[in-house]
Design an enzyme around this catalytic site. Sequence first.
Site, PDB file in Angstrom:
ATOM      1  N   GLU A  23       0.821  -1.209   0.000  1.00 53.53           N
ATOM      2  CA  GLU A  23       0.000   0.000   0.000  1.00 53.53           C
ATOM      3  C   GLU A  23       0.852   1.255   0.000  1.00 53.53           C
ATOM      4  O   GLU A  23       0.462   2.263  -0.564  1.00 53.53           O
ATOM      5  CB  GLU A  23      -0.936   0.010   1.220  1.00 53.53           C
ATOM      6  N   ASP A  32      -6.517   8.121  -5.266  1.00 57.69           N
ATOM      7  CA  ASP A  32      -5.893   6.893  -5.753  1.00 57.69           C
ATOM      8  C   ASP A  32      -6.085   6.758  -7.264  1.00 57.69           C
ATOM      9  O   ASP A  32      -6.617   7.662  -7.914  1.00 57.69           O
ATOM     10  CB  ASP A  32      -6.386   5.664  -4.979  1.00 57.69           C
TER      11      ASP A  32
END
Length: 154
Positions: A23, A32
């Site tokens: 991550e 994102d």
Amino acid sequence: MGRKTRLAGTAGAAAIALVGMWEGLRLTAYRDIVGVPTVCYGETLGVKIGDKHTKVECDAMLLASLQKHEAGMRKCLKDPDGIPERSYVAFVSLTYNIGVGAFCKSTARKRLDAGNLRGACDAATWYNRAGGRKIPGLVKRRSAEHKLCLEGVK
């Protein structure tokens, strides 16, 4: 009734390391790859662009989120405690990344419940897309999870 969590000791440390590595850590919220506001180690719940956190806060969020995702994963599995530790960590990482709902509906979960661990590990690799596109980072992540998952296969 099985244990409530297996994310203690070595399994917990392995899950934190695996998820944290894939991550990445961003202390300030960003959008994102599909435009969702995200912060820390991929947290999206209630995140707004401009939110800021310390590493200590992000580490605590990651552990709490892993435990939440693990609890959801365990609820839809017939025998979560029967899954070998390394495979279990791989499935927690997958669940954290794709969400409890997607995991519970997945072929990977169905194969786990049928006692087909190798098939479940293989099916987990199918989650390599975001926004309808195959993402190289997700292909690499699924490959690493697959390798770890297969360590539990006899």
